[in-house]
Design an enzyme around this catalytic site. Structure first.
Site, PDB file in Angstrom:
ATOM      1  N   SER A  60     -46.022 -19.268 -21.527  1.00 56.61           N
ATOM      2  CA  SER A  60     -47.324 -19.440 -22.370  1.00 56.61           C
ATOM      3  C   SER A  60     -47.951 -18.155 -22.607  1.00 56.61           C
ATOM      4  O   SER A  60     -47.952 -17.227 -21.675  1.00 56.61           O
ATOM      5  CB  SER A  60     -48.198 -20.324 -21.930  1.00 56.61           C
ATOM      6  N   TYR A 112     -52.972 -24.291 -15.444  1.00 56.92           N
ATOM      7  CA  TYR A 112     -51.994 -23.824 -16.321  1.00 56.92           C
ATOM      8  C   TYR A 112     -52.332 -22.214 -16.381  1.00 56.92           C
ATOM      9  O   TYR A 112     -50.894 -21.685 -16.509  1.00 56.92           O
ATOM     10  CB  TYR A 112     -52.490 -24.409 -17.625  1.00 56.92           C
TER      11      TYR A 112
END
Length: 430
Positions: free
Chosen positions: A333, A346
């Site tokens: 990501s 995250y």
């Protein structure tokens, strides 16, 4: 079983034949028909007098053959004029704008038996109302003269293949004669050999939906053999249909190392190799540093986003080393490159995944195994539904990522790209 010398008659291989490739056409409905008459097995008969096209299985076989052929140094293509062979060459999309048609590459003519059933003797010897085996062998030997040019590809039939093998003194196994197999005939110091080339085998985790599903669909469409992992195998069956010769499913639980080991073992048992791994499964539920940190959720995020890819990498590396061009693609990501929010779980785990990619690349470099990070911005899936920074229609689409993954897998060793950053909003570049 090789053809006897008597089958060939006076036929001899032409002089100065160089190494060449051969593909038997993909399957037709007649290829899949057989029956027993008076205790003797009979097979569907399709020769020069039967001009039918490929069935669904045959078209898939042609796609897989194309995946292999596009990476080989094919010099020219010569094809039988029968529809099933021409379709195979076209669907394989080898990269040639045109190819030669040679009538001598037709299958043997089985006369009045065409479209029916025949016993083994019909295919192994002279048989009433069938083309004489010597005449058939002579025309196949004539067609083989195309191989005076190096790396010629023949797209033809099972009977033609058996005659070529007999002329060159090569023994064929059942695997060699299967529809859609890519064969490489090479001349050694004293004899000819034949080698099977098959399409790469890729493992994809979390492939039942979203980006993972798009990755799998794209790889299937481009002729890869896949082993797909998900928590529920039935979800894979719903997404992709039943398992078959080229498609394998396994239970993958990112919290259970046992399922990972069983998956890799089963994939190797089915395909005999692993060429690539796509670590796609991820967990994005928020662990927010602005609020009370949910450490149970953080632990789960760490395990799914970091530990599971590490374990899958560890399990697959020995098999990837054997290929000389192994690939590991980690679906990462942009949160592993920068921070735009307080979602500490995250952000941390995606930064850590980047560390795994770099370490894998360091370890695998001398074994010609490349690891690649594909760092995603906002993708139009459930994981990005929470943001109001950009409309879903303007987000990266799963199909965009699928293409990048395939390109990373196919990129040659000499052109390593360690990371791809994929953005759909204005950001500072790094």
């Amino acid at each position: 079983m090789p053809l006897p010398r008597a089958y060939l008659g006076t036929a001899q291989p032409p002089a100065s034949v160089k190494e060449f490739y051969f593909v038997r056409h993909g399957a037709t409905d007649l290829n899949e028909k057989e029956m027993h008459l008076q205790g003797e097995k009979h097979w569907g008969v399709q020769g020069a007098g039967t001009n039918i096209g490929l069935n669904g299985t045959g078209k898939r076989q042609a796609v897989l053959a194309g995946n292999v052929l596009r990476k080989l140094p094919i010099g020219s293509v010569v094809c039988s004029p029968l529809l099933r062979a021409i379709q195979t060459a076209l669907i394989a999309n080898i990269g040639f704008l045109c190819f030669d048609i040679d009538e001598d590459l037709k299958e043997r003519d089985f006369g009045k038996h065409e479209g029916g059933y025949g016993p083994l003797k019909m295919f192994e010897d002279n048989y009433p109302d069938c083309e004489d085996t010597e005449m058939f062998s002579l025309r196949v030997a004539k067609a083989l003269t195309h191989a005076k040019n190096e790396n010629t590809l023949f797209v033809s039939h099972g009977g033609v293949l058996r005659v070529i093998a007999a002329l060159l003194g090569v023994d064929l196994t059942k695997e060699h004669t299967n529809n859609g197999r890519v064969l490489h005939f090479r001349r050694g110091f004293s004899h000819w050999t034949v080698e099977i080339h098959q399409s790469p085998v890729i493992l994809v985790s979390g492939s039942n939906r979203g980006v993972g599903k798009a990755i799998a669909e794209d790889l299937i469409a481009h002729g890869y053999r896949l082993s797909l992992g998900a928590r529920k195998v039935k979800d894979l069956e719903v997404a992709f249909g039943p398992q078959d010769e080229w498609l394998h499913y396994a239970r993958f639980d990112a919290e259970d190392h046992g399922t990972m080991a069983a998956w890799v073992t089963a994939a190797v048992e089915k395909f005999g190799r692993i060429d690539g791994l796509v670590n796609n499964a991820g967990y994005g539920e928020p662990v927010n540093l602005d609020k009370h940190v949910d450490y149970q959720r953080f632990h789960l995020q760490w395990y799914i986003n970091c530990v599971a890819p590490l374990r899958m990498t560890e399990l697959c590396l020995p098999h990837l080393y054997e290929t000389g061009s192994g690939r590991i693609v980690n679906i990462n990501s942009m949160s592993g490159q920068r921070v735009l929010n307080p979602l500490v779980g995250y952000n941390m785990t995606k930064h850590a995944l980047g560390g795994l990619t770099k370490t894998t690349q360091h370890v695998g470099w001398d074994r010609r195994c490349a690891a690649i990070d594909i760092c995603l911005g906002f993708v139009a899936t459930d994981m990005s539904a929470w943001t109001d920074l950009i409309a879903s229609k303007d987000m990266i689409q799963p199909e965009d990522i699928a293409k990048l993954v395939r390109e990373a897998i196919e990129r040659p060793n000499r052109a390593y790209v360690p990371r791809s950053e994929v953005m759909c909003i204005k950001e500072a570049t790094r």
